[in-house]
Design a protein around this motif. Structure first.
Motif, PDB file in Angstrom:
ATOM      1  N   ALA A  41      97.458  55.958  17.563  1.00 16.64           N
ATOM      2  CA  ALA A  41      97.123  54.554  17.306  1.00 16.64           C
ATOM      3  C   ALA A  41      97.283  54.190  15.834  1.00 16.64           C
ATOM      4  O   ALA A  41      96.958  54.980  14.951  1.00 16.64           O
ATOM      5  CB  ALA A  41      95.706  54.254  17.757  1.00 16.64           C
ATOM      6  N   GLY A  42      97.775  52.988  15.596  1.00 11.66           N
ATOM      7  CA  GLY A  42      97.898  52.494  14.229  1.00 11.66           C
ATOM      8  C   GLY A  42      96.622  51.805  13.796  1.00 11.66           C
ATOM      9  O   GLY A  42      96.575  50.582  13.655  1.00 11.66           O
ATOM     10  N   GLU A  43      95.583  52.593  13.579  1.00 14.06           N
ATOM     11  CA  GLU A  43      94.263  52.034  13.302  1.00 14.06           C
ATOM     12  C   GLU A  43      93.579  52.836  12.201  1.00 14.06           C
ATOM     13  O   GLU A  43      93.379  54.040  12.350  1.00 14.06           O
ATOM     14  CB  GLU A  43      93.418  52.066  14.578  1.00 14.06           C
ATOM     15  CG  GLU A  43      92.047  51.477  14.419  1.00 14.06           C
ATOM     16  CD  GLU A  43      91.330  51.362  15.752  1.00 14.06           C
ATOM     17  OE1 GLU A  43      90.726  50.312  15.988  1.00 14.06           O
ATOM     18  OE2 GLU A  43      91.381  52.321  16.559  1.00 14.06           O
ATOM     19  N   PRO A  44      93.228  52.197  11.081  1.00 14.51           N
ATOM     20  CA  PRO A  44      92.522  52.929  10.023  1.00 14.51           C
ATOM     21  C   PRO A  44      91.247  53.568  10.550  1.00 14.51           C
ATOM     22  O   PRO A  44      90.543  52.987  11.385  1.00 14.51           O
ATOM     23  CB  PRO A  44      92.203  51.836   9.000  1.00 14.51           C
ATOM     24  CG  PRO A  44      93.221  50.769   9.236  1.00 14.51           C
ATOM     25  CD  PRO A  44      93.473  50.788  10.714  1.00 14.51           C
ATOM     26  N   ASP A  45      90.955  54.772  10.063  1.00 11.98           N
ATOM     27  CA  ASP A  45      89.757  55.476  10.514  1.00 11.98           C
ATOM     28  C   ASP A  45      88.538  55.134   9.671  1.00 11.98           C
ATOM     29  O   ASP A  45      87.452  55.672   9.898  1.00 11.98           O
ATOM     30  CB  ASP A  45      89.997  56.988  10.480  1.00 11.98           C
ATOM     31  CG  ASP A  45      90.306  57.510   9.081  1.00 11.98           C
ATOM     32  OD1 ASP A  45      91.189  56.921   8.418  1.00 11.98           O
ATOM     33  OD2 ASP A  45      89.689  58.492   8.638  1.00 11.98           O
ATOM     34  N   PHE A  46      88.686  54.240   8.712  1.00 10.45           N
ATOM     35  CA  PHE A  46      87.578  53.867   7.836  1.00 10.45           C
ATOM     36  C   PHE A  46      86.734  52.763   8.476  1.00 10.45           C
ATOM     37  O   PHE A  46      87.233  51.964   9.265  1.00 10.45           O
ATOM     38  CB  PHE A  46      88.112  53.349   6.492  1.00 10.45           C
ATOM     39  CG  PHE A  46      88.976  54.341   5.773  1.00 10.45           C
ATOM     40  CD1 PHE A  46      88.415  55.410   5.094  1.00 10.45           C
ATOM     41  CD2 PHE A  46      90.352  54.219   5.786  1.00 10.45           C
ATOM     42  CE1 PHE A  46      89.211  56.336   4.437  1.00 10.45           C
ATOM     43  CE2 PHE A  46      91.165  55.131   5.131  1.00 10.45           C
ATOM     44  CZ  PHE A  46      90.586  56.200   4.454  1.00 10.45           C
ATOM     45  N   PRO A  47      85.445  52.692   8.115  1.00  8.42           N
ATOM     46  CA  PRO A  47      84.646  51.545   8.557  1.00  8.42           C
ATOM     47  C   PRO A  47      85.067  50.289   7.806  1.00  8.42           C
ATOM     48  O   PRO A  47      85.578  50.369   6.685  1.00  8.42           O
ATOM     49  CB  PRO A  47      83.217  51.956   8.196  1.00  8.42           C
ATOM     50  CG  PRO A  47      83.377  52.888   7.036  1.00  8.42           C
ATOM     51  CD  PRO A  47      84.661  53.642   7.288  1.00  8.42           C
ATOM     52  N   THR A  48      84.857  49.147   8.432  1.00 11.00           N
ATOM     53  CA  THR A  48      85.080  47.885   7.719  1.00 11.00           C
ATOM     54  C   THR A  48      84.161  47.850   6.495  1.00 11.00           C
ATOM     55  O   THR A  48      82.977  48.183   6.600  1.00 11.00           O
ATOM     56  CB  THR A  48      84.773  46.695   8.636  1.00 11.00           C
ATOM     57  OG1 THR A  48      85.606  46.774   9.801  1.00 11.00           O
ATOM     58  CG2 THR A  48      85.016  45.378   7.924  1.00 11.00           C
ATOM     59  N   PRO A  49      84.685  47.472   5.316  1.00  8.66           N
ATOM     60  CA  PRO A  49      83.855  47.458   4.110  1.00  8.66           C
ATOM     61  C   PRO A  49      82.555  46.676   4.297  1.00  8.66           C
ATOM     62  O   PRO A  49      82.505  45.653   4.995  1.00  8.66           O
ATOM     63  CB  PRO A  49      84.772  46.799   3.076  1.00  8.66           C
ATOM     64  CG  PRO A  49      86.152  47.209   3.512  1.00  8.66           C
ATOM     65  CD  PRO A  49      86.101  47.173   5.010  1.00  8.66           C
TER      66      PRO A  49
END
Length: 401
Positions: A41-49
């Motif tokens: 998946a093209g999805e950042p693994d970081f939480p939304t700031p």
């Protein structure tokens, strides 16, 4: 009744998103206890700031956000998008040229719906994101692939585009940085394509969703900004999903000449109406607020980019161009096809991807999702430890084969 009532042929012809299909299968196997590592998946693994999440919480205290709002988007968000577009794309746009959409996918769909008529052709540089051809077909258009391989750093030339142009050509798609390859067109390459498109009275649909994710000092040049005439021919789509780790918030946008924006807003008024006001308020903070978290995420992606390229290049038969943007690597793996690995001889990357999932517990997306067979897409938007472990599994798979 002894037979099923028919469904729309156009809808039945849609292919399922290959990237989401791979991700769903990987998640299902993982839920069943398999130690799957997915590059799907093209999805950042970081939480939304946190500042963006806080803005959403604040928005929940205002009852005005619980009501319908303008279909084209909240005025505050359209103004923030205009400022962001000037800052990052070098374009001065009026908020009336902007339509806020439910993610970038809706912007892409509505753009093609507005620009393409029945039988019109759209030049689609490949490798391409899996959604583009489906959105074109839904609009009644015909996608025409123009492929550039690893030997061209996955970037098409004006000569290739001209060879594919016919009297039915209406739109050329331009994506830089690219999904799935991470390729970024130089300012000179971008200008050449803009000049060619304007000379032939073509619409340009440019997807700039990854424009803030570039590396090694590379800048993603907006095709609408390279020559004065280009902006009148260009429809630009973008969103907050990738840059701000906001994939689930579903906020994208479309920018174009006012007559295009008006037509798209009319369509959206019947299709979905406004995007969630809470998500829009969060997007205002994303665009107007502090950008330090963006820089930190980009630094992490850069580190992972260099790591995955170095490690994949250790696998004989893998040719791995260095991506300059986005968060994908797109190795040419034709060198391993036709050989026997663990008792199986894959002839296509579709077969290879299935084999890697079954035997190595690694999920990748085959090149068939983005154009010709012979390539794999791996997203490096996952944690460093998982990223390295997955590549080590691939190294062992081919070493032991």
């Amino acid at each position: 009744m002894t037979h099923e009532l028919p469904l729309s042929k156009r809808i039945l012809a849609i292919n399922e998103s290959a990237t989401l299909k791979v991700d769903a299968k990987a998640k299902a196997l993982k839920a069943a206890g398999r130690p799957i590592i997915s590059y799907g998946a093209g999805e950042p693994d970081f939480p939304t700031p946190a500042n963006i999440v806080d803005a959403a919480r604040t928005a929940l205290d205002d009852p005005a956000n619980f009501r319908y709002s303008p279909a084209a988007g909240l005025p505050a968000l359209r103004e923030a998008i205009a400022a962001k577009t000037l800052r990052d794309s070098g374009l001065t746009v009026d908020p009336a040229q902007i339509v806020v959409t439910n993610g970038g996918k809706q912007a892409v769909y509505q753009a093609f719906a507005a620009l393409v008529g029945e039988g019109d052709e759209v030049l689609v540089p490949g490798p391409y994101w899996t959604t583009y051809p489906e959105a074109i077909r839904l609009a009644g258009g015909v996608p025409v692939e123009v492929f550039a391989g690893a030997d061209q750093s996955y970037k098409v030339t004006v000569e290739q585009l001209e060879a594919a142009r016919t009297e039915r050509t209406r739109v050329v798609l331009f994506v830089s940085p690219s999904n799935p390859t991470g390729a970024v067109y130089s300012p000179e390459e971008t200008r050449a394509i803009a000049e060619w498109a304007v000379a032939h009275d073509l619409w340009i649909l440019t997807d700039e969703i990854y424009q803030n994710l570039t590396y090694d000092g590379v800048v993603a040049t907006s095709i609408a900004s390279v020559i004065p005439e280009a902006q009148a021919n260009t429809v630009l789509v973008n969103g907050v999903a990738k840059t701000y780790a906001m994939t689930g918030w579903r906020v994208g946008w479309l920018i174009g000449p006012q007559r295009v924006a008006k037509a798209v807003a009319n369509l959206q008024s019947h299709l979905t109406s406004n995007v969630s006001n809470i998500s829009q308020r969060a997007a205002v903070e994303a665009l107007n607020g502090p950008q330090e978290a963006v820089a930190q995420m980009r630094e992490a992606f850069d580190r992972r980019r260099r790591l995955i390229v170095d490690e994949l290049r250790k696998i004989p038969g893998f040719a791995v161009p260095v991506p300059e943007g986005a968060f994908y690597v797109y190795p040419d793996v034709r060198g391993v096809l036709g050989h026997t690995w663990h008792g199986v001889t894959p002839q296509t990357t579709l077969e290879l991807a299935e084999l890697l999932l079954e035997k190595a517990d690694v999920a990748v997306v085959p090149g068939e999702a983005f154009g010709p067979s012979g390539y794999l897409r791996l997203s490096y938007a996952l944690g460093d430890e998982a990223l390295l472990e997955g590549v080590h599994r691939l190294q062992r798979f081919f070493a032991e084969g």
